[in-house]
Design an enzyme around this catalytic site. Structure first.
Site, PDB file in Angstrom:
ATOM      1  N   THR A  64      16.731 -52.649 -10.957  1.00  0.00           N
ATOM      2  CA  THR A  64      16.447 -51.806 -12.190  1.00  0.00           C
ATOM      3  C   THR A  64      16.027 -50.597 -11.776  1.00  0.00           C
ATOM      4  O   THR A  64      16.119 -50.085 -10.595  1.00  0.00           O
ATOM      5  CB  THR A  64      15.450 -52.558 -13.160  1.00  0.00           C
ATOM      6  OG1 THR A  64      15.049 -51.813 -14.156  1.00  0.00           O
ATOM      7  CG2 THR A  64      14.156 -52.912 -12.489  1.00  0.00           C
ATOM      8  N   LYS A  68      19.889 -48.766  -9.227  1.00  0.00           N
ATOM      9  CA  LYS A  68      21.116 -49.444  -9.709  1.00  0.00           C
ATOM     10  C   LYS A  68      22.388 -48.872  -8.904  1.00  0.00           C
ATOM     11  O   LYS A  68      23.314 -49.451  -8.640  1.00  0.00           O
ATOM     12  CB  LYS A  68      21.381 -49.375 -11.138  1.00  0.00           C
ATOM     13  CG  LYS A  68      20.544 -50.407 -11.959  1.00  0.00           C
ATOM     14  CD  LYS A  68      20.750 -50.428 -13.427  1.00  0.00           C
ATOM     15  CE  LYS A  68      19.873 -51.178 -14.085  1.00  0.00           C
ATOM     16  NZ  LYS A  68      19.967 -51.042 -15.834  1.00  0.00           N
ATOM     17  N   GLY A 129      21.840 -40.080 -24.863  1.00  0.00           N
ATOM     18  CA  GLY A 129      21.369 -40.273 -23.666  1.00  0.00           C
ATOM     19  C   GLY A 129      22.710 -40.556 -22.661  1.00  0.00           C
ATOM     20  O   GLY A 129      23.873 -40.568 -23.216  1.00  0.00           O
ATOM     21  N   ALA A 130      22.543 -40.017 -21.291  1.00  0.00           N
ATOM     22  CA  ALA A 130      23.613 -40.102 -20.759  1.00  0.00           C
ATOM     23  C   ALA A 130      23.167 -40.716 -18.949  1.00  0.00           C
ATOM     24  O   ALA A 130      23.829 -40.011 -18.033  1.00  0.00           O
ATOM     25  CB  ALA A 130      24.402 -38.580 -20.283  1.00  0.00           C
ATOM     26  N   GLY A 131      22.352 -41.412 -19.210  1.00  0.00           N
ATOM     27  CA  GLY A 131      21.517 -41.832 -17.796  1.00  0.00           C
ATOM     28  C   GLY A 131      22.414 -43.228 -17.378  1.00  0.00           C
ATOM     29  O   GLY A 131      23.455 -43.422 -17.853  1.00  0.00           O
ATOM     30  N   GLY A 132      21.671 -43.916 -16.509  1.00  0.00           N
ATOM     31  CA  GLY A 132      22.190 -45.238 -15.991  1.00  0.00           C
ATOM     32  C   GLY A 132      22.815 -46.184 -16.922  1.00  0.00           C
ATOM     33  O   GLY A 132      23.813 -47.049 -16.639  1.00  0.00           O
ATOM     34  N   ASN A 153      23.414 -35.567 -25.339  1.00  0.00           N
ATOM     35  CA  ASN A 153      22.288 -35.754 -24.101  1.00  0.00           C
ATOM     36  C   ASN A 153      21.419 -34.455 -23.886  1.00  0.00           C
ATOM     37  O   ASN A 153      21.893 -33.331 -24.300  1.00  0.00           O
ATOM     38  CB  ASN A 153      22.787 -35.865 -22.824  1.00  0.00           C
ATOM     39  CG  ASN A 153      21.715 -36.407 -22.011  1.00  0.00           C
ATOM     40  OD1 ASN A 153      21.020 -37.322 -22.115  1.00  0.00           O
ATOM     41  ND2 ASN A 153      21.792 -35.898 -20.592  1.00  0.00           N
ATOM     42  N   TYR A 215      12.744 -52.109 -26.422  1.00  0.00           N
ATOM     43  CA  TYR A 215      12.403 -53.279 -26.993  1.00  0.00           C
ATOM     44  C   TYR A 215      10.807 -53.021 -27.243  1.00  0.00           C
ATOM     45  O   TYR A 215      10.195 -52.740 -26.234  1.00  0.00           O
ATOM     46  CB  TYR A 215      12.800 -54.557 -26.513  1.00  0.00           C
ATOM     47  CG  TYR A 215      12.659 -54.816 -24.914  1.00  0.00           C
ATOM     48  CD1 TYR A 215      13.508 -54.369 -24.092  1.00  0.00           C
ATOM     49  CD2 TYR A 215      11.266 -55.169 -24.638  1.00  0.00           C
ATOM     50  CE1 TYR A 215      13.139 -54.759 -22.714  1.00  0.00           C
ATOM     51  CE2 TYR A 215      11.098 -55.336 -23.115  1.00  0.00           C
ATOM     52  CZ  TYR A 215      12.164 -55.122 -22.348  1.00  0.00           C
ATOM     53  OH  TYR A 215      11.881 -55.194 -20.972  1.00  0.00           O
TER      54      TYR A 215
HETATM   55  P1  NDP Z   1      17.829 -42.898 -17.104  1.00  0.00           P
HETATM   56  O1  NDP Z   1      16.556 -42.548 -16.602  1.00  0.00           O
HETATM   57  O2  NDP Z   1      19.071 -43.182 -16.189  1.00  0.00           O
HETATM   58  O3  NDP Z   1      18.333 -41.934 -18.273  1.00  0.00           O
HETATM   59  C1  NDP Z   1      17.577 -41.499 -19.314  1.00  0.00           C
HETATM   60  C2  NDP Z   1      18.449 -40.739 -20.293  1.00  0.00           C
HETATM   61  O4  NDP Z   1      17.257 -40.398 -21.161  1.00  0.00           O
HETATM   62  C3  NDP Z   1      18.822 -39.560 -19.929  1.00  0.00           C
HETATM   63  O5  NDP Z   1      20.107 -38.836 -20.396  1.00  0.00           O
HETATM   64  C4  NDP Z   1      17.840 -38.587 -19.952  1.00  0.00           C
HETATM   65  O6  NDP Z   1      18.214 -37.213 -20.364  1.00  0.00           O
HETATM   66  C5  NDP Z   1      17.405 -38.972 -21.314  1.00  0.00           C
HETATM   67  N1  NDP Z   1      16.013 -38.770 -21.611  1.00  0.00           N
HETATM   68  C6  NDP Z   1      14.872 -38.857 -21.030  1.00  0.00           C
HETATM   69  N2  NDP Z   1      13.713 -38.488 -21.715  1.00  0.00           N
HETATM   70  C7  NDP Z   1      14.166 -37.914 -22.893  1.00  0.00           C
HETATM   71  C8  NDP Z   1      13.655 -37.283 -23.899  1.00  0.00           C
HETATM   72  N3  NDP Z   1      12.037 -36.973 -23.967  1.00  0.00           N
HETATM   73  N4  NDP Z   1      14.316 -36.812 -25.101  1.00  0.00           N
HETATM   74  C9  NDP Z   1      15.461 -36.788 -24.933  1.00  0.00           C
HETATM   75  N5  NDP Z   1      16.359 -37.391 -24.016  1.00  0.00           N
HETATM   76  C10 NDP Z   1      15.598 -37.897 -23.072  1.00  0.00           C
HETATM   77  O7  NDP Z   1      17.656 -44.098 -17.794  1.00  0.00           O
HETATM   78  P2  NDP Z   1      18.507 -45.350 -18.250  1.00  0.00           P
HETATM   79  O8  NDP Z   1      19.559 -44.894 -19.009  1.00  0.00           O
HETATM   80  O9  NDP Z   1      18.627 -46.348 -17.276  1.00  0.00           O
HETATM   81  O10 NDP Z   1      17.632 -46.193 -19.418  1.00  0.00           O
HETATM   82  C11 NDP Z   1      17.369 -45.541 -20.676  1.00  0.00           C
HETATM   83  C12 NDP Z   1      16.447 -46.645 -21.413  1.00  0.00           C
HETATM   84  O11 NDP Z   1      17.142 -47.940 -21.843  1.00  0.00           O
HETATM   85  C13 NDP Z   1      15.179 -47.011 -20.818  1.00  0.00           C
HETATM   86  O12 NDP Z   1      14.004 -46.797 -21.673  1.00  0.00           O
HETATM   87  C14 NDP Z   1      15.420 -48.303 -20.244  1.00  0.00           C
HETATM   88  O13 NDP Z   1      14.000 -49.013 -20.229  1.00  0.00           O
HETATM   89  C15 NDP Z   1      16.142 -48.815 -21.367  1.00  0.00           C
HETATM   90  N6  NDP Z   1      17.108 -49.966 -20.873  1.00  0.00           N
HETATM   91  C16 NDP Z   1      17.127 -51.230 -21.654  1.00  0.00           C
HETATM   92  C17 NDP Z   1      17.927 -52.234 -21.263  1.00  0.00           C
HETATM   93  C18 NDP Z   1      17.817 -53.308 -21.920  1.00  0.00           C
HETATM   94  O14 NDP Z   1      18.512 -54.589 -21.542  1.00  0.00           O
HETATM   95  N7  NDP Z   1      17.520 -53.599 -23.296  1.00  0.00           N
HETATM   96  C19 NDP Z   1      18.800 -52.137 -20.121  1.00  0.00           C
HETATM   97  C20 NDP Z   1      18.877 -50.685 -19.661  1.00  0.00           C
HETATM   98  C21 NDP Z   1      18.027 -49.935 -19.907  1.00  0.00           C
HETATM   99  P3  NDP Z   1      18.398 -36.179 -19.266  1.00  0.00           P
HETATM  100  O15 NDP Z   1      19.501 -36.230 -18.617  1.00  0.00           O
HETATM  101  O16 NDP Z   1      18.414 -34.794 -19.809  1.00  0.00           O
HETATM  102  O17 NDP Z   1      17.352 -36.046 -18.307  1.00  0.00           O
END
Ligand code: NDP
Length: 273
Positions: A64, A68, A129-132, A153, A215
């Site tokens: 996690t 990843k 969002g555009a993260g992992g 994003n 969740y």
């Molecule tokens: P990352 O850290 O890789 O990416 C986070 C993303 O959220 C980025 O695009 C970031 O934008 C954006 N972001 C962060 N804070 C803010 C904010 N305050 N306002 C607006 N945008 C924001 O995280 P992941 O993509 O890996 O995970 C995202 C969420 O999904 C997490 O909370 C994680 O727990 C949940 N998750 C749940 C899973 C499940 O099985 N239910 C599986 C995987 C993840 P920027 O690029 O600008 O920083």
């Protein structure tokens, strides 16, 4: 019961993870004995941790945040979903080889299409969002042949790079109200910060499903805003968590657990907390 197989979830932080409970419930369905631990790995020590676990005869790990991408790079061989995402949430150890899979995408798709009964083909989808997690979800989501996928994003450049890589559209948060979406996915951790993302609330008018990856025991801030804005159905990400875990379990053992009873049990457990 045969030999006890050893698994773990590795991340930082990892304390909140429900994976041990979920995997132990899966193992019970097959009358198998597993041990499943949480391992918080200091930044920069991922490779050493995996080597150590292999030396200690672990069979595999879930990976996690924030490892990843490291997991994908460290693997000897990766599945198509892991290659497309360039990230892995599941590693399987066989001899001195490491196999990588990414079950986040098929886990998300399975929760949305099967548990929630929301087919993705031909749908117009907005992802925040555009993260992992978005990298993990997109390959399986695009396999379902949606009509159009847009991503918004906070860092605009990250969204446009992701959009170019996966052949989808990137838009600004300010533009989110200019189209109708069948599905809106919150893939930001804003709900953990008790906030909703800065989406135009009118984007939810006529939306069939608003899905938060986070969740919680109660509807998340995103789910509340979505419902208020007109979304017909809302969901948090607990179902995805259980589905991606089941697919990891299958990757390790070739046996697919039944997910609905585990979903119900974990839902009850978190609502008591
Ligand atoms: P990352 O850290 O890789 O990416 C986070 C993303 O959220 C980025 O695009 C970031 O934008 C954006 N972001 C962060 N804070 C803010 C904010 N305050 N306002 C607006 N945008 C924001 O995280 P992941 O993509 O890996 O995970 C995202 C969420 O999904 C997490 O909370 C994680 O727990 C949940 N998750 C749940 C899973 C499940 O099985 N239910 C599986 C995987 C993840 P920027 O690029 O600008 O920083």
């Amino acid at each position: 019961m045969g030999k006890t197989s050893k698994y773990a979830v590795v991340g930082n932080p990892v304390n909140h993870s429900l994976s041990p409970e979920i995997h132990e419930l899966f193992a019970k369905q097959f009358n198998e004995s597993i041990s499943y631990t949480k391992i918080e790995v200091p930044l920069g020590e991922f490779d050493a941790c995996i080597e150590d676990l292999m030396n200690n005869e672990y069979s595999g790990v879930n990976v996690t945040i924030p490892f990843k991408a490291d997991a994908y790079k460290y693997a000897s061989k990766a599945s198509s979903y892991a290659r497309q995402a360039r990230a892995a949430n599941t590693l399987k150890f066989q001899g001195n080889k490491i196999f990588a899979e990414n079950t986040d995408g098929p886990g998300f798709v399975s929760d949305v299409q099967e548990r929630l009964g929301f087919p993705l083909q031909d749908k117009t989808i907005l992802i925040l969002g555009a993260g992992g997690s978005v990298r993990g979800i997109l390959p399986a989501l695009l396999d379902c042949l949606p009509r159009k996928v847009s991503v918004a994003n906070r860092s605009v450049q990250r969204a446009s790079e992701l959009a170019d890589e996966f052949g989808i559209q990137s838009i600004l948060y300010d533009e989110t109200g200019s189209e109708q979406y069948d599905l809106i996915v919150n893939a930001t951790p804003t709900s953990l910060q008790a906030k909703a993302p800065l989406i135009d609330p009118s984007a939810f008018e006529g939306t069939g499903l608003a899905y938060d990856l986070v969740y919680a025991s109660e509807p998340t801030p995103f789910m509340v805003v979505a419902k208020k804005g007109g979304a017909k159905a809302v969901s948090d990400g607990l179902g995805m968590l259980v589905e991606q875990a089941a697919l990891s379990y299958k990757y390790w053992t070739d046996q697919m657990p039944e997910t609905q009873p585990i979903y119900e049990k974990i839902r009850k457990q978190i609502s008591k907390k």
